[in-house]
Design a protein around this motif. Structure first.
Motif, mmCIF file in Angstrom:
data_model
loop_
_atom_site.group_PDB
_atom_site.id
_atom_site.type_symbol
_atom_site.label_atom_id
_atom_site.label_comp_id
_atom_site.label_asym_id
_atom_site.label_seq_id
_atom_site.Cartn_x
_atom_site.Cartn_y
_atom_site.Cartn_z
ATOM 1 N N LYS A 1 0.832 -1.196 0.000
ATOM 2 C CA LYS A 1 0.000 0.000 0.000
ATOM 3 C C LYS A 1 0.864 1.243 0.000
ATOM 4 O O LYS A 1 2.030 1.214 0.381
ATOM 5 C CB LYS A 1 -0.897 -0.009 1.231
ATOM 6 N N THR A 2 0.268 2.337 -0.414
ATOM 7 C CA THR A 2 0.967 3.606 -0.360
ATOM 8 C C THR A 2 1.127 4.039 1.086
ATOM 9 O O THR A 2 0.426 3.560 1.985
ATOM 10 C CB THR A 2 0.181 4.685 -1.117
ATOM 11 N N ASN A 3 2.057 4.962 1.317
ATOM 12 C CA ASN A 3 2.228 5.506 2.663
ATOM 13 C C ASN A 3 0.939 6.160 3.140
ATOM 14 O O ASN A 3 0.583 6.079 4.324
ATOM 15 C CB ASN A 3 3.369 6.524 2.681
ATOM 16 N N LYS A 4 0.234 6.811 2.214
ATOM 17 C CA LYS A 4 -1.020 7.472 2.578
ATOM 18 C C LYS A 4 -2.050 6.457 3.049
ATOM 19 O O LYS A 4 -2.737 6.666 4.060
ATOM 20 C CB LYS A 4 -1.571 8.252 1.385
ATOM 21 N N ALA A 5 -2.169 5.329 2.328
ATOM 22 C CA ALA A 5 -3.139 4.300 2.702
ATOM 23 C C ALA A 5 -2.787 3.692 4.046
ATOM 24 O O ALA A 5 -3.661 3.460 4.889
ATOM 25 C CB ALA A 5 -3.192 3.218 1.628
ATOM 26 N N ARG A 6 -1.495 3.433 4.266
ATOM 27 C CA ARG A 6 -1.084 2.877 5.557
ATOM 28 C C ARG A 6 -1.347 3.874 6.685
ATOM 29 O O ARG A 6 -1.758 3.502 7.786
ATOM 30 C CB ARG A 6 0.396 2.497 5.517
ATOM 31 N N GLY A 7 -1.113 5.168 6.387
ATOM 32 C CA GLY A 7 -1.370 6.197 7.388
ATOM 33 C C GLY A 7 -2.834 6.278 7.752
ATOM 34 O O GLY A 7 -3.183 6.431 8.929
ATOM 35 N N GLU A 8 -3.728 6.158 6.769
ATOM 36 C CA GLU A 8 -5.165 6.195 7.026
ATOM 37 C C GLU A 8 -5.609 4.990 7.852
ATOM 38 O O GLU A 8 -6.461 5.107 8.733
ATOM 39 C CB GLU A 8 -5.945 6.238 5.708
ATOM 40 N N GLN B 1 -7.281 5.270 11.543
ATOM 41 C CA GLN B 1 -8.569 4.679 11.874
ATOM 42 C C GLN B 1 -8.447 3.692 13.031
ATOM 43 O O GLN B 1 -9.322 3.620 13.900
ATOM 44 C CB GLN B 1 -9.151 3.971 10.639
ATOM 45 N N LYS B 2 -7.357 2.945 13.044
ATOM 46 C CA LYS B 2 -7.154 1.998 14.147
ATOM 47 C C LYS B 2 -7.022 2.732 15.479
ATOM 48 O O LYS B 2 -7.562 2.300 16.504
ATOM 49 C CB LYS B 2 -5.911 1.138 13.892
ATOM 50 N N LEU B 3 -6.327 3.841 15.481
ATOM 51 C CA LEU B 3 -6.185 4.635 16.706
ATOM 52 C C LEU B 3 -7.537 5.177 17.166
ATOM 53 O O LEU B 3 -7.813 5.219 18.371
ATOM 54 C CB LEU B 3 -5.197 5.781 16.482
ATOM 55 N N LEU C 1 -11.712 4.972 21.054
ATOM 56 C CA LEU C 1 -13.125 4.884 21.424
ATOM 57 C C LEU C 1 -13.316 3.857 22.540
ATOM 58 O O LEU C 1 -13.979 4.131 23.551
ATOM 59 C CB LEU C 1 -13.964 4.498 20.202
ATOM 60 N N ARG C 2 -12.718 2.692 22.378
ATOM 61 C CA ARG C 2 -12.885 1.630 23.371
ATOM 62 C C ARG C 2 -12.255 2.011 24.707
ATOM 63 O O ARG C 2 -12.875 1.853 25.766
ATOM 64 C CB ARG C 2 -12.272 0.333 22.834
ATOM 65 N N LEU C 3 -11.030 2.536 24.676
ATOM 66 C CA LEU C 3 -10.338 2.858 25.918
ATOM 67 C C LEU C 3 -10.975 4.046 26.638
ATOM 68 O O LEU C 3 -11.134 4.030 27.866
ATOM 69 C CB LEU C 3 -8.864 3.144 25.635
ATOM 70 N N PHE C 4 -11.347 5.086 25.894
ATOM 71 C CA PHE C 4 -12.008 6.233 26.520
ATOM 72 C C PHE C 4 -13.367 5.833 27.102
ATOM 73 O O PHE C 4 -13.775 6.330 28.152
ATOM 74 C CB PHE C 4 -12.190 7.366 25.519
ATOM 75 N N SER D 1 0.160 1.214 22.883
ATOM 76 C CA SER D 1 0.325 -0.220 23.082
ATOM 77 C C SER D 1 -0.858 -1.000 22.523
ATOM 78 O O SER D 1 -0.680 -2.001 21.810
ATOM 79 C CB SER D 1 0.494 -0.516 24.573
ATOM 80 N N GLU D 2 -2.073 -0.553 22.825
ATOM 81 C CA GLU D 2 -3.268 -1.251 22.347
ATOM 82 C C GLU D 2 -3.381 -1.208 20.825
ATOM 83 O O GLU D 2 -3.855 -2.154 20.198
ATOM 84 C CB GLU D 2 -4.519 -0.635 22.972
ATOM 85 N N ALA D 3 -2.966 -0.090 20.235
ATOM 86 C CA ALA D 3 -3.041 0.052 18.784
ATOM 87 C C ALA D 3 -1.830 -0.551 18.075
ATOM 88 O O ALA D 3 -1.792 -0.599 16.849
ATOM 89 C CB ALA D 3 -3.168 1.524 18.405
ATOM 90 N N GLU D 4 -0.845 -0.996 18.867
ATOM 91 C CA GLU D 4 0.380 -1.614 18.342
ATOM 92 C C GLU D 4 1.136 -0.668 17.416
ATOM 93 O O GLU D 4 1.535 -1.019 16.307
ATOM 94 C CB GLU D 4 0.053 -2.933 17.628
ATOM 95 N N VAL D 5 1.294 0.566 17.920
ATOM 96 C CA VAL D 5 2.088 1.562 17.202
ATOM 97 C C VAL D 5 3.056 2.180 18.206
ATOM 98 O O VAL D 5 2.914 1.995 19.417
ATOM 99 C CB VAL D 5 1.203 2.664 16.581
ATOM 100 N N ASN D 6 4.041 2.922 17.696
ATOM 101 C CA ASN D 6 4.946 3.585 18.640
ATOM 102 C C ASN D 6 4.291 4.855 19.180
ATOM 103 O O ASN D 6 3.339 5.383 18.613
ATOM 104 C CB ASN D 6 6.313 3.872 18.007
ATOM 105 N N LEU D 7 4.820 5.313 20.294
ATOM 106 C CA LEU D 7 4.200 6.428 21.026
ATOM 107 C C LEU D 7 4.089 7.685 20.172
ATOM 108 O O LEU D 7 3.099 8.419 20.242
ATOM 109 C CB LEU D 7 5.030 6.715 22.284
ATOM 110 N N ALA D 8 5.082 7.939 19.336
ATOM 111 C CA ALA D 8 5.095 9.166 18.529
ATOM 112 C C ALA D 8 3.977 9.184 17.486
ATOM 113 O O ALA D 8 3.581 10.252 17.015
ATOM 114 C CB ALA D 8 6.450 9.315 17.848
ATOM 115 N N THR D 9 3.452 8.005 17.139
ATOM 116 C CA THR D 9 2.434 7.931 16.090
ATOM 117 C C THR D 9 1.143 8.634 16.500
ATOM 118 O O THR D 9 0.476 9.265 15.682
ATOM 119 C CB THR D 9 2.136 6.457 15.742
ATOM 120 N N VAL D 10 0.788 8.527 17.779
ATOM 121 C CA VAL D 10 -0.427 9.191 18.249
ATOM 122 C C VAL D 10 -0.295 10.702 18.072
ATOM 123 O O VAL D 10 -1.201 11.373 17.576
ATOM 124 C CB VAL D 10 -0.713 8.860 19.730
#
Length: 221
Positions: A8-15, A19-21, A26-29, A44-53
């Motif tokens: 996928k493109t970087n844009k598609a992966r970013g989207e 959406q996963k975040l 939604l669930r955690l809040f 951690s729950e979204a399985e991304v690094n901290l800077a991604t949020v």
């Protein structure tokens, strides 16, 4: 940008990550409230690094606002909007449907919108948190979610109930109906007693059929 044939493109992966975040947020809040969720737990729950949020939302507040906008975006799927209600009122005034049909359509629309989507649980929980302890986002929810939903409900109920019915009674009946729907978002008390292991699509339809008939009797007939 041309998509690489192997991925996928970087844009598609970013989207997808964004959406996963939102879904994880939604669930955690909903479960823990805004102050009970840390940036680290979100990542951690979204399985991304901290800077991604921070990259996608600027921080936890930005993600919370995105979650609120996501709830607003699906408003008309769980509560018929004014345009949809007016379409049904045109049919009612033309004699194509009666009051029973009108009320049944509205109640069934709510039930199907909420009970057919398992993620509705988190949205309802978060809305209840906002009602109990409003955040800075409450005014947005009130103007874009609660007020339009209630306005469309009142529009329909005024047509279905006797002309002399007071606004207080219309609101009391409408909110009671919403309460019935919301009780089945977390149906364990019910399922345990009727012997259901889970709420399948067929059982959702059975519940909708039972409750829509009772809603019609409660409102007008």
């Amino acid at each position: 940008m041309t998509q690489h044939p192997r991925g996928k493109t970087n844009k598609a992966r970013g989207e997808e990550t964004r959406q996963k975040l939102v879904e994880v947020g939604l669930r955690l809040f909903a479960m823990n409230g805004f102050n009970g969720v840390s940036m680290r737990s979100l990542a951690s729950e979204a399985e991304v690094n901290l800077a991604t949020v921070g990259y996608h939302f600027g921080g936890k507040q930005g993600l919370y606002e995105a979650v609120i906008h996501e709830i607003i975006r699906f408003r008309d799927e769980v509560m018929p909007g004014e345009d949809a209600v007016r379409e049904q009122l045109v049919r009612f005034e033309a004699g194509e449907i009666n009051k029973e049909d009108l009320v049944s359509w509205f109640f069934r629309s709510q039930m199907q919108g909420i009970l057919s989507d398992p993620t509705s649980l988190w949205g309802v929980m978060l809305l209840n948190r906002e009602l109990a302890d409003p955040s800075d986002s409450y005014q947005l929810l009130d103007s874009e979610f609660f007020t339009p939903s209630i306005d469309s409900m009142v529009l329909l109920l005024k047509a279905a109930m006797p002309e002399e019915t007071s606004y207080t009674e219309v609101m009391a009946v409408g909110l009671a109906l919403i309460g019935i729907v919301l009780k089945f978002v977390m149906p364990k008390v019910f399922t345990d007693r009727v012997g259901w292991d889970e709420i399948t699509p067929e059982r959702v339809e059975e519940l909708i059929e039972i409750l829509s008939r009772r809603a019609v009797a409660f409102v007008c007939c």
